[in-house]
Design a protein around this motif. Structure first.
Motif, mmCIF file in Angstrom:
data_model
loop_
_atom_site.group_PDB
_atom_site.id
_atom_site.type_symbol
_atom_site.label_atom_id
_atom_site.label_comp_id
_atom_site.label_asym_id
_atom_site.label_seq_id
_atom_site.Cartn_x
_atom_site.Cartn_y
_atom_site.Cartn_z
ATOM 1 N N ASP A 7 20.566 15.803 10.139
ATOM 2 C CA ASP A 7 21.635 14.963 9.578
ATOM 3 C C ASP A 7 21.573 13.544 10.134
ATOM 4 O O ASP A 7 21.818 12.570 9.403
ATOM 5 C CB ASP A 7 23.002 15.574 9.897
ATOM 6 N N GLN A 8 21.251 13.417 11.413
ATOM 7 C CA GLN A 8 21.145 12.083 12.011
ATOM 8 C C GLN A 8 19.993 11.294 11.385
ATOM 9 O O GLN A 8 20.135 10.111 11.071
ATOM 10 C CB GLN A 8 20.947 12.205 13.517
ATOM 11 N N THR A 34 31.429 9.086 9.163
ATOM 12 C CA THR A 34 30.501 10.127 9.612
ATOM 13 C C THR A 34 29.114 9.539 9.842
ATOM 14 O O THR A 34 28.447 9.834 10.850
ATOM 15 C CB THR A 34 30.419 11.269 8.578
ATOM 16 N N GLN A 38 26.942 9.367 13.276
ATOM 17 C CA GLN A 38 25.622 9.993 13.390
ATOM 18 C C GLN A 38 24.556 8.986 13.819
ATOM 19 O O GLN A 38 23.700 9.292 14.656
ATOM 20 C CB GLN A 38 25.248 10.637 12.060
ATOM 21 N N GLU A 41 25.192 8.033 17.528
ATOM 22 C CA GLU A 41 24.753 9.109 18.416
ATOM 23 C C GLU A 41 23.234 9.158 18.519
ATOM 24 O O GLU A 41 22.676 9.436 19.594
ATOM 25 C CB GLU A 41 25.289 10.449 17.913
#
Length: 303
Positions: A7-8, A34, A38, A41
């Motif tokens: 997902d990242q 979101t 992501q 992070e």
């Protein structure tokens, strides 16, 4: 342990390609917040800054730009892996073997292959050049799934084999455009018989091929490209028009008085009678059928 999740990576690549968190969020059908989280992070996990955020839109840093391509590659590989597992879960074959005789052109094989792989990108397709008899043995012993070949004219299919009639492509007697025969008009059978006739080996072994041997000098070739090269020097050959392919302009139909138009000979698609038609097999049948529909379609007349 990988420091980046799927997902990242998807968020990073989407923002890089769209140039905006908002556009990337719409593309991935996710919240803008979101994607911000992501990507942030991912920057923390990797210890580098991927985007400069000082302006209205995020701009890739030099380090970020260098990582877009490898990230896209990983996403592609993951998607391919998911597709493969879906196919295996559905019980789909991982390979498909299709026999064909020499009268099927390489351009035909290319188009059929591409059409099948659009729906089944993870399936390996093997194209086997085989005579009809050998192909039948492959179908019966399970080492091949299909065979594209000339129709032998039998009322019933061979034992253990089912068939689909594919159509009747045009065949004609061809000579090279530089051949003296190309300039001759209304040639009689006796005149043609004096010249060398080249025959594809697979055609010569069929009932149809035997019926079309008209010369006193017969030479066979197993490779269509070799046969076409030999025609540059002498002789003639009865061939399906589609086999000429990109070299069609090099050859002309022989003008004879014993045939007023091109002949048409049937092709069939053979497969084991016990075979279960799954999506892969049906898509193969459709791809082969579609190509023959195009080849067998009547040309529009001009007046």
């Amino acid at each position: 342990m990988p420091r980046a999740s799927f997902d990242q990576l998807s968020a990073f690549v989407a923002v890089a390609e769209q140039g905006s968190f908002s556009k990337a969020a719409r593309t991935l059908n996710k919240d803008r917040s979101t994607l911000h989280r992501q990507v942030s992070e991912l920057e923390i996990d990797w210890g580098i800054e991927l985007f400069e955020r000082s302006g209205k839109f995020p701009r890739l840093t030099e380090q970020g730009a260098s990582l877009v391509r490898p990230s896209k590659f990983i996403i592609y590989q993951m998607n391919a892996l998911e597709t493969a597992t879906d196919s295996l879960f559905q019980g789909e074959q991982t390979s498909l073997s299709i026999c064909h005789d020499a009268s099927i052109s390489s351009s035909a094989i290319k188009k059929i292959d591409q059409e099948i792989r659009k729906r089944h990108p993870m399936t390996t397709i093997n194209w086997l050049s085989r005579s009809r008899d050998i192909a039948l043995n492959h179908l019966i012993d399970g080492s091949a799934d299909f065979s594209i070949t000339l129709n032998q004219g039998a009322v019933l299919p061979d034992t253990g084999v089912s068939f689909i009639n594919l159509g009747y492509p045009a065949f004609d007697y061809y000579v090279h455009r530089n051949s003296p025969l190309a300039k001759s008009k209304n040639l009689s059978l006796a005149e043609v018989q004096l010249h060398r006739q080249f025959v594809l080996e697979d055609l010569q072994q069929s009932q149809f091929g035997q019926q079309t041997l008209i010369s006193s000098k017969i030479s066979s070739a197993s490779d269509p490209s070799v046969l076409l090269d030999l025609l540059e020097t002498e002789g003639f050959s009865l061939l399906p028009k589609h086999l000429l392919g990109v070299r069609e302009d090099e050859f002309v139909s022989l003008d004879v008085d014993f045939a007023v138009q091109s002949g048409h000979f049937g092709y069939v698609l053979l497969y084991p009678a016990s075979a279960i038609t799954k999506p892969l097999q049906q898509d193969c049948i459709d791809a082969v059928s579609n190509w023959f529909k195009q080849v067998c379609a009547p040309e529009k007349a001009s007046y």
